[in-house]
Design a protein around this motif. Structure first.
Motif, short mmCIF file in Angstrom:
data_model
loop_
_atom_site.label_atom_id
_atom_site.label_comp_id
_atom_site.label_asym_id
_atom_site.label_seq_id
_atom_site.Cartn_x
_atom_site.Cartn_y
_atom_site.Cartn_z
N GLY A 55 0.80 -1.22 0.00
CA GLY A 55 0.00 0.00 0.00
C GLY A 55 0.83 1.26 0.00
O GLY A 55 0.31 2.35 0.21
N VAL A 62 7.99 9.94 3.98
CA VAL A 62 8.76 8.84 4.55
C VAL A 62 8.28 8.49 5.95
O VAL A 62 8.22 7.33 6.34
CB VAL A 62 10.26 9.21 4.55
N ARG A 66 7.13 4.84 6.98
CA ARG A 66 7.79 4.12 8.07
C ARG A 66 6.79 3.68 9.12
O ARG A 66 6.89 2.60 9.68
CB ARG A 66 8.83 5.03 8.74
N ALA A 67 5.82 4.56 9.38
CA ALA A 67 4.81 4.21 10.37
C ALA A 67 4.03 2.99 9.90
O ALA A 67 3.70 2.11 10.68
CB ALA A 67 3.87 5.39 10.60
N LEU A 68 3.76 2.94 8.59
CA LEU A 68 3.00 1.81 8.06
C LEU A 68 3.85 0.55 7.99
O LEU A 68 3.41 -0.53 8.35
CB LEU A 68 2.50 2.14 6.65
N VAL A 69 5.08 0.71 7.53
CA VAL A 69 5.95 -0.45 7.30
C VAL A 69 7.30 -0.19 7.98
O VAL A 69 8.22 0.34 7.37
CB VAL A 69 6.18 -0.66 5.79
N PRO A 70 7.41 -0.53 9.26
CA PRO A 70 8.66 -0.21 9.96
C PRO A 70 9.88 -0.86 9.31
O PRO A 70 10.99 -0.32 9.40
CB PRO A 70 8.43 -0.75 11.36
N GLU A 71 9.70 -2.02 8.64
CA GLU A 71 10.86 -2.71 8.10
C GLU A 71 11.23 -2.22 6.71
O GLU A 71 12.12 -2.78 6.07
CB GLU A 71 10.62 -4.23 8.10
#
Lengths: 521, 1081
Positions: A55, A62, A66-71
């Motif tokens: 998504g 950014v 990052r909040a959505l996908v930390p990795e």
């Protein structure tokens, strides 16, 4: 058949160019994004397929991503790398056809290639597509390809077609294009937006509308794009213009088995290269010499020059020097059968009337040129790192106020502005030397000191000039030392010294050492 | 002071010399005191803005402070001016004002002639600051001599000096010799001083960073632009003695300056303005007359005895403190607003007095609540009374311009706000200077520094993937920590007006604001407080605009007149509605937290509303006062008082402290604070910088209460509450003023929902809910809402009589996004004779541009003409791309008509209902056609979207449930330990979802990203309040795309209205409006 329709166009589209190029080795299936600083913080400019599936999309900040996908793996956009690779790719593609052009639609990375009459060389159109896509896929570059009779059709199919690779037979543009979305027509964003508002989703919706009605509402653009896609309006490939190449090749009749022959050949080739260069008004800054033996083994070396040059004699001499220094010898079994001389880096020559000047001032050739020629030769003999010059460098700490630069290092020296430090000695010791000093505590000037076992009585002193350490260097784990108090001293015999006390008394140390650091004239 | 050396630094710069000085004024004063200086002078570059802080600090420590400014002229001449008397100070301030007003914001264009002019006419001591490096062509003698001669002519010798500072750059002595030579030529004397930029050597690094920020450089690229050493600090006296051993004069001359300058800022006696009043009466007599006159109007049937006695008491107190001019000034402003029919309402400590009620400053009848009047002005704390006035947000500017007109710009000005570095801006700047890579820097920005200056701990850093042992990261954090709280620039206060009798610019310099026609003074509210200057906050409040609009609609359509005070009080239906938590749109109590509280607190009278407003605040929540109060109110706990003395304080709130002033009273009554100390405590809380101070107060508070026999837990709770109040507490008087607006807006909503909703729509943006929710709430209340129509809509939402006799709400053209007012007016004027019959007709007669036509078409504004939005757009677009269509030449008209209807519009594919809804949201931010969730529910055969939200009330406690809805708000309040609250909305109602931290972590992506959320969880019921505790969360945003049946619209292009308001921050600004203003008291 219509003349326009007889052309064949291949469009290669690179849907993930930015991410493919930025991190070719990101693990398969791991989300990855490329970002660039924008007005309101960092923004993603491209994401790879796994990230899209989660998504993420270009344009996201950014922080949100990052909040959505930390990795999420991230890398800063390297525009230079992206563009250079794009150009390289175009150059590479020119091995299939001389007519290779960049995409004209902003934000898309794709190559438009006119392959009329070329495909059979590679075993036909299908085979050509296969060859190209195979090579690119091995390089981890995702690619979609389409061959059609018009640029418009090939572009549409390569970007929006159902298949990754397609070769469209002649005359099938209508059936192939009508179901595609209108975006496949290479329309500007405003027109696309308007299409969506009218509910015109597919090309067939648009194609069915009276042309004058379309023109009134959209301007000419849609009609023009339709005509181009269906071959009613011609459109040419704008081939990428390659910068001129300065390269000379020589293939002797018999393999050269003696080094002196090689040198001789190279000398001739330098003259040819010099000709090429002076025609373009450029001078070589680097020479690449490649010798290919009969067993295909390669032998190559490079020579850098401090100033651009197109002088045969100078280049030849440098090559001679180098070959002499390399002490090359040829194995009797194999000779050299091909020689390459290439100037990969060039710069415009200073087009002074050198010859004319020389006539006027008989004896004095251009000093600058002679000097750089000398430098080049010295570098040739000693190696680039052994031949340096001193350049001023803005730093309060005296021993760092000067840096060594190689002569090829053309980083501009910043103008030292009005806040230059106080008088500096003309001679600075390579390493400040500890001395014994008698001075007033805590901050007084020295009265007498002993240096290299001799005692000096001070007649006059001035100072201190206080220089504090560059505190920020500690952040990089560098030792910064103490605050120094420099004094300018003169002894009874008129010798003038520059010495310092290392450390503020009590604040930094209780027993500050004194150092001799330099001499005045 | 020892006999040997009377030393004082006279040339220090504080951090109010922005990006140059690296110490707070207070720090410099402190250090001077510690080092035993006999005086300190802080002179900031072309400003007096830091002077009050330094003055205050010096006064507390008993050290002499010399007010001054460092004048830096455009030609580069630098001199420090110490005024010797009040008139010189005034002239200095006026000169700076003039120079400020010459340039744009933040630039002071001071000429050398200004300085010379000052020297000619006023008593100053001048201290020339020569440049650090004397270039070869440096010859200052003409200027120096000129200055000396001007000064001498007026005031005799010995008033011009030159600063000899030890910069320790190797040639101090030579430089001094040279300067002495010039000085002798110009007949001026040398003075010692370190030209300090910071109070101690350790600040050098920060000063370097500031320089880098100023020059936009990275620290390792600065070269010689940073100073070579750290010598610009306050020297110890022995070091001074040693340094100036060769010029003893430089030291002894300090005494000369100190002896000549004894002007202190205390001499700036502030005077209330006295104009505009009857010259034959004293202000006090006038105030009394006006008050009783007002009282007679308020109570035509005779003034109650109780009120008379209160008035007497208050008036005598006002007389005693001589505050009559203040009240009269406020009265005058309010009177103007009344005359212009601008709604206003006073609040603040003094506002809820009976006098203010009678003067019409507030509309809260003092007999409706029982406030302690003693408190609003106290005799012992000689501080000016505090009244803030809220005005309609759209018309506040008129009031501001009135004040400027009446008092003149030379006497009225807006206070400054000192914009300081906060943790984010500090880290951003320092990281840039230190050359930290941008991704690490942006990670660091997300660090949570809490409210103090202590950097985050190692654990926290590691969690973000930062290495706490990395030298660079440490250094950035350390420097950023020092930078936090540094002033960055001055800005204008939201509405704090200072009005004076004498010209304002003789008190404090005035500067240009960024906004056109706005000027502000260089002091902020704390400075003004310290100087005892009158400040009136002229604030803007959207709800007042909405209420005024409602009153106008009532007057226009129902022919009934109301104002704030005359709305029928104690209406049972209104309280019933609030008890059901039907408060969407109602002032203050519409937030999720307030809605939860309403059914529990069950407000039944006005004072309950006061409590309701005050209780849902971090203060009472942190102090854990909410539940005890509710229990006591519901009779589940005995109402008792920790001690008899606290009975008086806490009587009205059942023994539980809820208001800010109660907490302060506890400090006085139960912990033995003096009132002044209690006030200091509150201020210490509000300004988080003085962390050390709070520790002291905490100990004092807790031991004080223990000593008086209170339980430890009660004491600790009280203190925690004070901590919470510091920044986000409500004093009772504020709460009372707000409660009135709560009541009035609730009354409007209850009885005239159509008019109330129309007013709210016309006052957007405001409040907690988007137009879609407001309209849906109105529909739920039975209001018929009609769509935007070019032939029927006014510019604003309005009422439209229906055949049945009731009024429907007609959306206005202002609902169409991007449609300007003048275009709306063109349309309304053009259709007066008869309505439009086609798009072409509308375009021509109203003279609309293509973009305006498109906007109307997109908003479905032509549906009244039987055209779908696509058809209307098709017709509009046929006019091509001309910017403006009418008036057209004759032929063009004919041409246009030939083209306008080409019949093609019939062939355009019709919009599906889903597309219509999405388009509605895109251009109107709401849809009257359907709710997206309802549509999806119809389309999907399965039970994917679960129960309708209005069925939630029928589901038993603890049962599992599946729900779906649009996310209309997302919150993660700081006081809730990581719990996320989400409000969902579907076609039938709303639901509150509670997401615990572990669930949040699991479904993080969905919680943050989803616009359409499906939740599985358990119903949790407390009385009538129902929550769903989430167990599983699914992001179904992509289902919204199905509504479009298209791939054209990318995910980020979903219209704003469908996105909801995402509040992921620590605190929601919308839940705590006006919080900055609440601290002004």
């Amino acid at each position: 058949m219509d003349k326009l329709l007889s052309r064949r166009i291949l469009v290669l589209s690179f849907p993930n160019w930015v991410t493919d190029i930025s991190a070719p080795r990101v693990k398969q299936g791991k989300p990855f994004g490329v970002y660039a600083p924008a007005q309101a913080g960092l923004k993603l400019v491209a994401v790879n397929e796994p990230a899209k599936e989660i998504g993420l999309c270009a344009g996201m900040s950014v922080v949100d991503a990052r909040a959505l996908v930390p990795e999420l793996e991230l890398q800063e956009l390297d525009t230079h790398l992206i563009q250079r690779s794009y150009a390289l790719c175009a150059r590479w593609a020119s091995r299939f056809t001389p007519w290779v052009g960049f995409d004209t639609v902003p934000g898309h990375y794709s190559l438009v290639m006119d392959i009329s009459g070329c495909a059979h060389l590679f075993g036909g159109e299908r085979a050509l597509v296969e060859i190209i896509t195979n090579i690119l896929s091995r390089r981890m570059i995702s690619v979609r390809a389409a061959i059609a009779n018009t640029i418009g059709a090939a572009w549409a199919l390569s970007h929006y077609g159902a298949y990754e690779h397609i070769v469209l037979p002649v005359g099938c543009e209508y059936e192939a294009l009508l179901p595609l979305p209108v975006a496949a027509l290479r329309l500007p964003a405003a027109s696309l937006d308007l299409c969506a508002r009218f509910g015109l989703r597919q090309i067939e919706n648009v194609a069915g509308i009276e042309r004058s009605a379309l023109t009134r509402r959209f301007g000419k653009v849609i009609v023009q794009r339709l005509d181009q896609a269906f071959g009613q309006l011609s459109e040419a490939v704008n081939p990428v213009v390659e910068p001129p190449q300065f390269r000379v090749q020589n293939t002797p009749l018999h393999p050269l088995i003696d080094m002196s022959q090689v040198v001789h050949y190279l000398n001739d080739m330098t003259a040819a290269l010099s000709n090429l260069l002076s025609k373009e008004g450029r001078g070589a800054k680097r020479l690449d010499i490649t010798l290919i033996r009969t067993d295909k083994a390669r032998l190559s070396f490079s020579i850098s020059m401090s100033q651009p040059s197109d002088l045969t004699s100078h280049m030849a001499r440098l090559i001679d020097d180098r070959i002499e220094r390399l002490n090359l010898s040829l194995d009797g079994a194999y000779g050299i059968d091909t020689l390459w001389l290439d100037a990969p880096r060039t710069a415009p020559m200073d087009m002074g009337q050198s010859h004319f000047e020389r006539i006027i001032s008989q004896s004095a050739p251009k000093i600058g040129y002679a000097f750089s020629a000398l430098c080049d030769r010295l570098v040739g003999r000693l190696g680039a790192t052994h031949f340096v010059r001193l350049s001023p460098h803005e730093d309060h700490v005296p021993e760092r106020a000067v840096i060594y630069q190689t002569i090829f290092d053309h980083r501009p020296i910043k103008n030292v502005d009005a806040h230059t430090p106080q008088t500096r000695p003309i001679l600075l010791l390579p390493q400040a030397e500890v001395i014994d000093v008698i001075a007033e505590i805590p901050e007084g000037a020295p009265r007498r000191f002993r240096w290299r076992r001799r005692l000096y009585e001070i007649a006059s002193a001035s100072g201190p000039e206080r220089i504090s350490p560059s505190w920020w260097r500690t952040a990089y784990g560098l030792d910064v030392g103490y605050t120094r108090d420099y004094f300018r001293l003169e002894d009874r015999e008129g010798h003038r010294f520059w010495l310092y006390r290392d450390g503020l008394y009590t604040d930094e140390t209780h027993r500050p050492h004194w150092y001799m650091h330099g001499f005045f004239a | 002071m020892d006999k040997g050396l009377r030393y004082a630094e006279l040339a220090a710069m504080s951090n109010f010399s922005f990006l140059q000085g690296a110490s707070h004024p207070q720090e410099i004063v402190w250090q001077a005191y510690v080092l035993g200086y006999c005086a300190i002078g802080i002179a900031d570059l072309n400003t007096l803005s830091g002077q009050v802080r330094a003055h205050k600090a010096a006064k507390e420590l008993g050290i002499k402070f010399l007010p001054s400014a460092r004048l830096h002229t455009l030609c580069g001449f630098e001199v420090i001016a110490y005024p010797r008397d009040r008139s010189a100070y005034g002239a200095l301030s006026q000169t700076l004002s003039r120079a400020n007003l010459r340039g744009r914001k933040g630039a002071c264009r001071l000429e050398l002639s200004d300085v010379m002019d000052l020297a000619t006419h006023h008593k100053f001591v001048w201290l020339i600051v020569p440049p650090i490096i004397l270039s070869d062509d440096y010859n200052p003698v003409p200027i120096w001599r000129g200055l000396a001669q001007q000064a001498v002519k007026q005031h005799g010798l010995n008033h011009v000096y030159v600063l000899l500072a030890p910069y320790k750059n190797g040639d101090d002595e030579a430089r001094w010799q040279c300067l002495m030579h010039y000085a002798n030529n110009a007949l001026i004397k040398p003075v010692a001083g370190s030209d300090a930029l910071y109070h101690c050597r350790e600040r050098r690094a920060l000063q370097d960073v500031l320089t880098c920020i100023r020059l936009h450089l990275k620290v390792n690229e600065t070269g010689y632009r940073l100073m070579a050493n750290a010598e610009r600090f306050l020297y110890a006296r022995d070091e001074i003695e040693r340094t100036y051993a060769c010029i003893p004069d430089a030291l002894s001359n300090i005494k000369l300056i100190l002896d000549t300058c004894d002007f202190s800022l205390d001499e700036l006696a502030y005077q209330y303005p006295d104009d505009s009043f009857d010259p034959h009466k004293t202000p006090q007599a006038l105030l009394e007359d006006l008050t009783y006159e007002g009282a007679r109007q308020r109570f035509p049937n005779g003034i109650p005895d109780k009120l008379t006695s209160i008035l007497k008491h208050e008036l005598s107190l006002i007389n005693q403190l001589d505050y009559a001019p203040y009240f009269l000034t406020v009265y005058d402003i309010v009177r103007y607003a009344r005359a212009q029919r601008i709604l206003c309402q006073g609040r603040g400590s003094a506002a809820n007095s009976a006098v203010c009620y009678c003067l019409g400053i507030t509309s809260v009848d003092p007999s409706r609540l029982d406030l302690l009047f003693e408190r609003f002005v106290s005799v012992e704390r000689n501080e000016p009374p505090d009244i803030d006035i809220d005005f309609e947000n759209e018309r506040r500017e008129e009031v501001i311009q009135y004040i400027y007109r009446k008092y003149g710009r030379h006497r009225a000005g807006i206070a400054a706000t000192v914009i300081t570095y906060r943790s984010r801006s500090a880290i951003r700047e320092v990281a840039k200077v230190m050359g930290l890579s941008s991704d690490i820097a942006s990670t660091m920005l997300s660090l949570n520094w809490g409210s103090g200056r202590t950097p985050p701990d190692d654990e926290h850093l590691r969690m973000l993937g930062l290495d706490p042992d990395d030298g660079l990261i440490r250094m950035v954090l350390d420097l950023a920590g020092q930078l936090i709280g540094f002033p960055r620039h001055l800005s204008q206060h939201v509405g704090g007006f200072v009005i004076t009798r004498a010209p304002l610019d003789t008190l404090v310099p005035i500067a240009n604001a960024a906004m056109k026609d706005r000027t502000f003074i260089e002091w902020d509210k704390d400075d003004l407080d310290a100087m005892g200057m009158l400040k009136i906050d002229i604030l803007a409040l959207g709800m007042l605009t909405a209420i005024r609009r409602s009153f106008d609609l009532l007057a226009g359509h129902y022919d009934i007149q109301y104002d704030l005070a005359s709305v029928p009080a104690a209406d049972k239906a209104v309280y019933d509605m609030l008890c059901r938590a039907e408060s969407v749109g109602v002032f203050q109590v519409e937030s999720r937290a307030q809605m939860n509280m309403l059914p529990r607190l069950k407000p039944r009278d006005f004072y309950d509303l006061v409590i309701q407003v005050a209780i849902v605040r971090p203060g009472p929540i942190q102090g854990d006062m909410v539940h005890p109060y509710l229990r006591r109110r519901n009779g589940e706990e005995i109402v008792d008082y920790p001690s008899p003395e606290l009975h008086d304080v806490l009587g009205k709130t059942l023994g539980v402290p809820l208001f800010q002033e109660q907490a302060m009273r506890i400090a006085v009554v139960a912990a033995g604070f003096t009132p002044a100390e209690a006030d200091q405590l509150r201020r210490a809380m509000a300004t988080f910088r003085k962390t050390g101070l709070i520790e002291n107060f905490a100990t004092k508070f807790l031991t004080g209460m223990q000593a008086r026999g209170y339980s430890d837990t009660f004491a600790a709770r009280c203190f925690r509450q004070i901590e919470g109040f510091g920044e986000y507490g409500f004093p009772e008087s504020h709460a009372a003023s707000f409660a009135l607006l709560v009541y009035v807006s609730a009354w409007l909503k209850c009885h005239y929902p159509a008019a109330f909703t129309a007013s709210l729509l016309n006052t957007q943006p405001m409040g907690f809910y988007a137009p879609a929710q407001l309209v849906r709430e109105a529909q739920r209340q039975g209001v018929e809402v009609l769509p935007v129509c070019v032939n029927k809509s006014h510019f604003e939402a309005d009422l439209e009589p229906m055949p049945s006799g009731v009024f429907a709400l007609r959306l206005g053209l202002n609902q169409v996004s991007g449609l300007q007012r003048h275009i709306g007016e063109q349309i309304i004027t053009a259709r007066q004779l008869h309505g439009f019959d086609s798009v072409r007709d509308c375009a021509r007669r109203a003279g609309l541009s293509l973009s305006a036509l498109e906007r109307l078409a997109r908003a479905d504004g032509f549906s009244g003409l039987g055209l779908s939005r696509r058809q209307a757009l098709w017709a509009a677009r046929s006019f091509g791309n001309e910017a403006h269509i009418a008036p057209l030449p004759l032929f063009a008209v004919a041409d246009m008509e030939a083209h306008a209807d080409d019949g093609m519009e019939e062939t355009l594919p019709p919009l599906s209902l889903g597309e219509e809804v999405v388009e509605d949201y895109a251009s109107l931010r709401l849809s009257l056609k359907a709710h997206p969730v309802g549509l999806l529910r119809q389309h999907s055969a399965s039970k994917e979207f679960g129960a309708r939200l209005d069925q939630l009330v029928h589901i038993a406690n603890g049962r599992s449930v599946r729900l779906a809805g649009l996310v209309i708000c997302r919150q993660r309040p700081g006081s809730a330990q990581g719990v996320v609250f989400v409000t969902l909305e579907d076609e039938a109602g709303t639901a509150n979802i509670v997401i615990w931290p572990d669930c949040f972590e699991t479904y993080r992506r969905a919680v943050i990203g989803a616009r359409l959320m499906v939740v599985e969880g358990r119903v949790q019921r407390q009385g009538v309040v129902v929550h769903v505790v989430a167990q599983r969360i699914i992001d179904r945003t992509n289902a919204l795309h199905n509504l479009l049946n298209s791939h054209d619209i990318a995910q980020q292009d979903l219209p704003r209205g469908l996105r909801g308001k995402a509040h992921t921050g620590r605190r929601t600004p919308r839940e705590m409006p006006w919080r900055g203003d609440l601290n002004t008291g």
